[in-house]
Motif scaffolding. Structure first.
Motif, PDB file in Angstrom:
ATOM      1  N   UNK A 165      -5.775  56.489  22.221  1.00  0.00           N
ATOM      2  CA  UNK A 165      -4.645  56.786  21.361  1.00  0.00           C
ATOM      3  C   UNK A 165      -5.078  56.620  19.902  1.00  0.00           C
ATOM      4  N   UNK A 166      -4.206  57.034  19.006  1.00  0.00           N
ATOM      5  CA  UNK A 166      -4.546  57.004  17.591  1.00  0.00           C
ATOM      6  C   UNK A 166      -4.604  55.558  17.070  1.00  0.00           C
ATOM      7  N   UNK A 167      -5.509  55.339  16.128  1.00  0.00           N
ATOM      8  CA  UNK A 167      -5.650  54.066  15.429  1.00  0.00           C
ATOM      9  C   UNK A 167      -5.742  54.328  13.926  1.00  0.00           C
ATOM     10  N   UNK A 168      -5.454  53.311  13.191  1.00  0.00           N
ATOM     11  CA  UNK A 168      -5.681  53.355  11.741  1.00  0.00           C
ATOM     12  C   UNK A 168      -7.125  52.959  11.498  1.00  0.00           C
ATOM     13  N   UNK A 169      -7.839  53.778  10.698  1.00  0.00           N
ATOM     14  CA  UNK A 169      -9.258  53.539  10.459  1.00  0.00           C
ATOM     15  C   UNK A 169      -9.493  53.533   8.948  1.00  0.00           C
ATOM     16  N   UNK A 170     -10.210  52.505   8.493  1.00  0.00           N
ATOM     17  CA  UNK A 170     -10.622  52.424   7.089  1.00  0.00           C
ATOM     18  C   UNK A 170     -12.133  52.563   7.044  1.00  0.00           C
ATOM     19  N   UNK A 171     -12.623  53.555   6.257  1.00  0.00           N
ATOM     20  CA  UNK A 171     -14.042  53.826   6.158  1.00  0.00           C
ATOM     21  C   UNK A 171     -14.682  52.960   5.075  1.00  0.00           C
ATOM     22  N   UNK A 172     -16.019  53.032   5.012  1.00  0.00           N
ATOM     23  CA  UNK A 172     -16.735  52.245   4.012  1.00  0.00           C
ATOM     24  C   UNK A 172     -16.471  52.750   2.603  1.00  0.00           C
ATOM     25  N   UNK A 173     -15.861  53.963   2.486  1.00  0.00           N
ATOM     26  CA  UNK A 173     -15.472  54.490   1.178  1.00  0.00           C
ATOM     27  C   UNK A 173     -14.076  54.037   0.776  1.00  0.00           C
ATOM     28  N   UNK A 174     -13.448  53.150   1.621  1.00  0.00           N
ATOM     29  CA  UNK A 174     -12.072  52.658   1.430  1.00  0.00           C
ATOM     30  C   UNK A 174     -11.030  53.723   1.711  1.00  0.00           C
ATOM     31  N   UNK A 175     -11.466  54.915   2.161  1.00  0.00           N
ATOM     32  CA  UNK A 175     -10.494  55.925   2.582  1.00  0.00           C
ATOM     33  C   UNK A 175      -9.913  55.529   3.934  1.00  0.00           C
ATOM     34  N   UNK A 176      -8.640  55.869   4.149  1.00  0.00           N
ATOM     35  CA  UNK A 176      -7.970  55.553   5.405  1.00  0.00           C
ATOM     36  C   UNK A 176      -7.543  56.841   6.102  1.00  0.00           C
ATOM     37  N   UNK A 177      -7.625  56.809   7.432  1.00  0.00           N
ATOM     38  CA  UNK A 177      -7.247  57.976   8.215  1.00  0.00           C
ATOM     39  C   UNK A 177      -6.665  57.505   9.542  1.00  0.00           C
ATOM     40  N   UNK A 178      -5.737  58.298  10.070  1.00  0.00           N
ATOM     41  CA  UNK A 178      -5.148  58.004  11.377  1.00  0.00           C
ATOM     42  C   UNK A 178      -5.649  59.051  12.360  1.00  0.00           C
ATOM     43  N   UNK A 179      -6.243  58.589  13.453  1.00  0.00           N
ATOM     44  CA  UNK A 179      -6.741  59.538  14.441  1.00  0.00           C
ATOM     45  C   UNK A 179      -7.244  58.833  15.678  1.00  0.00           C
ATOM     46  N   UNK A 180      -7.676  59.664  16.645  1.00  0.00           N
ATOM     47  CA  UNK A 180      -8.188  59.158  17.922  1.00  0.00           C
ATOM     48  C   UNK A 180      -9.685  59.398  17.981  1.00  0.00           C
ATOM     49  N   UNK A 181     -10.426  58.332  18.300  1.00  0.00           N
ATOM     50  CA  UNK A 181     -11.874  58.441  18.403  1.00  0.00           C
ATOM     51  C   UNK A 181     -12.265  59.035  19.757  1.00  0.00           C
ATOM     52  N   UNK A 182     -13.105  60.086  19.704  1.00  0.00           N
ATOM     53  CA  UNK A 182     -13.600  60.697  20.944  1.00  0.00           C
ATOM     54  C   UNK A 182     -15.091  60.976  20.804  1.00  0.00           C
ATOM     55  N   UNK A 183     -15.707  61.298  21.937  1.00  0.00           N
ATOM     56  CA  UNK A 183     -17.127  61.686  21.952  1.00  0.00           C
ATOM     57  C   UNK A 183     -17.206  63.061  22.650  1.00  0.00           C
ATOM     58  N   UNK A 184     -17.796  64.066  21.954  1.00  0.00           N
ATOM     59  CA  UNK A 184     -17.869  65.411  22.553  1.00  0.00           C
ATOM     60  C   UNK A 184     -19.052  65.509  23.516  1.00  0.00           C
ATOM     61  N   UNK A 185     -19.256  66.711  24.036  1.00  0.00           N
ATOM     62  CA  UNK A 185     -20.302  66.917  25.045  1.00  0.00           C
ATOM     63  C   UNK A 185     -21.690  66.642  24.491  1.00  0.00           C
ATOM     64  N   UNK A 186     -21.863  66.829  23.193  1.00  0.00           N
ATOM     65  CA  UNK A 186     -23.164  66.605  22.586  1.00  0.00           C
ATOM     66  C   UNK A 186     -23.361  65.139  22.171  1.00  0.00           C
TER      67      UNK A 186
END
Length: 387
Positions: free
Chosen positions: A70-91
């Motif tokens: 499910x979606x989570x709140x994520x803060x990157x090392x650039x201090x930007x924030x985004x809401x989304x779901x982490x997935x891994x594709x076929x590659x």
């Protein structure tokens, strides 16, 4: 053959997809796979609730793959924030899906913080926890301080009550008497008595005394002296006090019908401790003297003096006072100097009965015609004190 391999690959993909939707999972660098619910990523740690070990914490640096259901709140090392779901594709590429920008590629190493959308940011939660701990510490300190203040207050109230009870009966006094006799070649009889009454409160001291000294030798009077006086002191401050006194004397052998001295003065405590008191005073007064030959003397006078009391130990106390009365008209020629010195020692366990040895000396620069300038008396008396 190709159809069988395609079917197997599709089954594997479907299995992986269904598994990833069923729970969050992380793959570690040693090949371990953890499934459960990722609570947060913060300070280089991943915290996950698992079915087999409840809450597990691992180093985020060991994570090679990570996905969420499910979606989570994520803060990157650039201090930007985004809401989304982490997935891994076929590659094997990590992606964020369901964001405001659609699906975007992401490097997990850039993730600084991750937390659930309905939870507080871990850093804020940590600050909140620290804040609550500080509040609890302050409350504990306040409670301890309050308890200490209450204990101090209770002790002070008890002390004040004890002092108040002592002040309910501020009166005390003493009776001193002595008898001396001889018979044979010389018939001698001497009697001395002195009564004192004191009243002491927190800032006021009142003292009164009456003394009679009588002696007879071979049927002739050798001493007939009467002394009386009153003294009042009232504190102005911790060290200073106002003082008023009146002293009276009758002495047949000084041909003194009456000597009356009244004074008003200002005093100061130089030492005011339980075992040692030393104070001085200075002021003005009036001296009246009436003699047996009919002469009278009336002079305004100054007064200077000091008093000291010293409890040397529990068994012995010393006292000494000196008072100087110079006449305003001729201070160098007409003056009176009175001094007392002595010691007291209890002779009973309750300290009610004492033995007092004292010396009283009085110097009159202008005595009566047949009287001596110095009159000295030595006393050894039995004293009864009461509080």
């Amino acid at each position: 053959m190709l159809q069988r391999r395609l079917s197997t690959a599709i089954s594997t993909i479907l299995l992986f997809t269904s598994t990833s939707l069923a729970a969050d999972q992380i793959l570690l660098d040693d090949g371990s796979l953890l499934k459960g619910s990722i609570k947060q990523i913060s300070d280089g740690k991943v915290i996950m609730d698992t079915a087999f070990a409840s809450e597990v914490t691992v180093d985020f640096s060991r994570v090679t793959q990570i996905s969420t259901d499910q979606k989570h709140l994520i803060e990157l090392d650039s201090n930007d924030r985004v809401v989304g779901q982490l997935t891994v594709n076929e590659q094997g590429q990590h992606q964020l899906t369901g964001t405001a920008f659609g699906t975007v590629d992401i490097d997990p190493k850039r993730i600084n913080t991750l937390w659930e959308t309905d939870a507080v940011q871990p850093q804020n939660a940590q600050l909140e926890q620290q804040y609550q701990q500080e509040i609890e510490q302050i409350k504990t300190a306040q409670a301890q301080e309050k308890a200490k203040l209450e204990e101090t207050y209770t002790a002070e109230v008890q002390q004040l009550r004890a002092e108040r009870e002592a002040l309910l009966d501020p009166w005390s006094g003493s009776l001193a008497f002595g008898v001396q006799g001889a018979s044979g070649n010389t018939d001698r009889m001497a009697v001395t008595g002195r009564g004192e009454l004191h009243r002491e409160t927190a800032n006021e001291r009142l003292g009164m005394y009456l003394e009679i000294n009588y002696a007879k030798e071979n049927d002739e009077q050798t001493e007939n002296e009467k002394l009386a006086g009153i003294k009042l002191e009232r504190d102005i401050s911790e060290n200073y006090f106002a003082r008023g006194s009146a002293d009276f004397e009758i002495d047949d052998f000084e041909e003194l019908d009456l000597r009356a001295i009244t004074t008003a003065s200002l005093g100061r405590f130089f030492i005011r401790e339980p075992d040692l008191i030393f104070k001085g005073f200075a002021g003005v007064g009036y001296r009246f003297e009436s003699y047996s030959d009919g002469t009278n003397e009336k002079d305004p006078t100054a007064v200077f003096g000091y008093e000291t009391n010293y409890n040397l130990n529990s068994r012995l106390s010393l006292f000494h006072d000196l008072t100087y009365y110079p006449s305003f008209s001729s201070p160098g020629q007409n003056y009176l100097l009175v001094t007392n010195v002595g010691a007291e020692m209890p002779i009973t366990n309750d300290e009610a009965w004492k033995l007092r040895a004292s010396l009283r000396s009085q110097y009159n620069s202008q005595p009566a015609l047949d009287a001596e300038t110095t009159d000295t008396n030595y006393r050894l008396n039995l004293v009864y004190d009461w509080d």
